[in-house]
Every structure is written in C-alpha cells, then in structure tokens.
Design an enzyme around this catalytic site. Structure first.
Site, PDB file in Angstrom:
ATOM      1  N   HIS A 122      -0.954  -4.522   2.589  1.00 24.10           N
ATOM      2  CA  HIS A 122      -0.499  -5.896   3.351  1.00 24.10           C
ATOM      3  C   HIS A 122       0.490  -6.934   2.749  1.00 24.10           C
ATOM      4  O   HIS A 122       1.232  -7.592   4.027  1.00 24.10           O
ATOM      5  CB  HIS A 122      -1.900  -5.995   3.337  1.00 24.10           C
TER       6      HIS A 122
ATOM      7  N   SER B 108      -6.977   0.331   1.144  1.00 31.67           N
ATOM      8  CA  SER B 108      -8.047  -0.669   1.018  1.00 31.67           C
ATOM      9  C   SER B 108      -8.785   0.744   0.056  1.00 31.67           C
ATOM     10  O   SER B 108      -9.591  -0.442  -1.190  1.00 31.67           O
ATOM     11  CB  SER B 108      -8.976  -0.880   2.080  1.00 31.67           C
TER      12      SER B 108
END
Ligand code: PAF
Length: 288
Positions: free
Chosen positions: A37, A184
């Site tokens: 990210h 994630s």
C-alpha cells in the site's frame, strides 16, 4: 495528515483543494496496510494531494467467514501512512451504504474467469464501492496494485464504460524477501504457512522458466502444479495463463502480453499472485 470520516467532510476538503488548482490522487484500500500500500501512496505523490480511503467493503466478500477474518486496525494504518498521505478517508458502513444498494454492476465476460469464477459477486461489490469512492472523492488519478490484476483490468473497464474522468495507475507487486507477495491477508498466516505461501511465487517462476525454454502451456502448467504438490499444504484453486482480455488461454499465443496467475488456500487463508511471462505493451499506467 487529516483523518475524515464523513462524505460531507471529504467532499468539502477536496473541493477546497480543487479550487486551489490541486490534483488529487486516490489510493483505495481496505486497511491492514503494508509496504505494498505504501508503494501506491508514494506513487500517488505524483499528485498534489494524496487521499487514502480505508473501508472494508462487505459487498465484495462472497464468504462471511472471510469477511470476519479480514484483519483491521485503523490506528496502526493511520500511523503507517501518517507521513506519506495527506488525507485518510475512513467512513463507517452507514456512510457508504445508508441502505443496501439495489443497483448492481456486472463486468460480463471479463469476470467469468480467474477470481470471478471462484468468488461469485466479488467484482460486482468492488465495482459498486470503487464507483462510490470515485464519485465522492473525484480523484484525477487512482492507484491499484497489479497483484490484483483482474481487479485492475476490470476497474479500467469500469472507468471506460462509465466515462469516469480518472486515470487508473497500476503499480508493481511488492514482495517480501522470500518472494511472498505483500497482502493484508498475510497477517493471518502462521510462520509455517508463511514459508509455504512464499512457494507460490517460486511456482510462477518455474512456469516462466518453462515458457522461456519454449515449453508448451500444458507442460509448463503441469510442471508448476507438480511443484506445488511437492511443497504440500497448498490447495491450488487455479493456475492459469491469461492476457489483457482476461480470457483463460489453453496455449501460449505467438505475441501479446501473457501472464500466469495463481490462487491458493493455505491453512484457510486465500492468496493470489501473478507473474508476467511476456510484457509487450505497458500495462502500468492507462487512461480511460
Ligand atoms: O483491492 C482492494 O483493497 C479492494 O478491492 C478495493 C479496491 C479497495 C475496493 O474495496
């Protein structure tokens, strides 16, 4: 960095920035942020104002257990991007969905393979939330990771089909030193399953090696599958070769972009990865 929760707050902030002639880059996320990210946030620095949205979108989970297990920690997320982002938009469920949308988005043929085949309704949910974020934030550019390759192509399709005036930028997959693609979901892996998960990329490299040696797809796929079988503990959902049209190929074509994609369950954690076998046309930054 400003943390905003409501649509009114973010709209008013963005409108002030736009009045000053500033460009806006959006990084849509579901939180549980990691280096991958961060690389999107850094790429978005090409814009004057960087907005990161953090919203776990229930509409894109076709499995209630998967949604329940999805990692989430807003405080840690905010800490991680504090220096790199200007605005974090972290709305509640009811801000985004005051009522469950009756409108649906279907991507046609492009969602019939790969992730679309294994996660029915997933991309419809992604399409709805991304359209909402685009309408709320009105970014000039939006940044997506190429690990989620089918998502990247479908969002480009969405932007083209619905004429969103937004440039969609794809950023390369960020990997751990072991080769494991940052995700994630990696937070849910045990130490042991983590080292097995890293073998997913090794399998893709083995397929690429076969391709480079001129092996046909069937054989290259078999070699890859055999490797995964030997690793053990990897429940492979698919190992497929595709191109920019997202069709699943049964042989290697003579020319054009080619990418091998894999999805697997490892100790109940579902992971995906991909590797370009041949890259003739730039896929990383495409305007609608
Ligand atoms: O890639 C993701 O994290 C999600 O699918 C996205 C694009 C933020 C939509 O919820």
């Amino acid at each position: 960095m400003h943390l905003l929760n409501t649509i009114d707050e973010i709209r008013s902030r963005i409108s002030k920035e736009k009045q000053l002639g500033k460009s806006v880059g959006l990084v849509p996320t579901m939180g549980a942020l990691h280096e991958g990210h961060l690389s999107l946030v850094r790429a978005a620095r090409a814009c004057d104002v960087v907005v990161v949205s953090i919203f776990v979108n229930p509409l894109q989970f076709n499995n209630a257990k998967d949604l329940e297990a999805y990692p989430s920690n807003l405080e840690m997320d905010v800490e991680l991007i504090d220096k790199d982002a200007d605005v974090v938009f972290a709305p509640d469920y009811t801000h985004i969905y005051p009522s469950k949308p009756s409108t649906s988005i279907q991507f046609g043929e492009s969602e019939s393979n790969l992730e679309g085949a294994f996660r029915p309704g997933h991309f419809g949910g992604v399409g709805i939330v991304v359209s909402k974020l685009f309408n709320i934030i009105e970014p000039d550019r939006a940044y997506f990771g190429l690990k989620d390759l089918q998502q990247f192509f479908l969002i480009k399709q969405l932007v083209r089909d619905l004429s969103f005036p937004i440039e969609i930028v794809g950023c390369p997959t960020v990997r751990e030193p072991s080769g494991l693609a940052m995700s994630s979901r990696n937070k849910n892996l045990s130490e042991e399953s983590r080292s097995k998960a890293a073998k997913l990329f090794e399998g893709l490299k083995i397929v690429k090696n076969e391709f480079d040696r001129g092996t046909c797809w069937d054989k290259a796929k078999n070699v890859g599958m055999l490797f995964y079988q030997e690793v053990g503990g990897l429940s492979i959902e698919y190992l497929e070769c595709t191109s920019d049209d997202l069709g699943v190929l049964d042989q290697f074509p003579e020319s054009g972009n080619l990418v091998v994609c894999v999805a697997a369950q490892i100790d109940g954690v579902r992971l995906i990865d991909n590797l370009y076998l041949r890259s003739e046309k730039e896929v990383t930054s495409i305007s609608s």
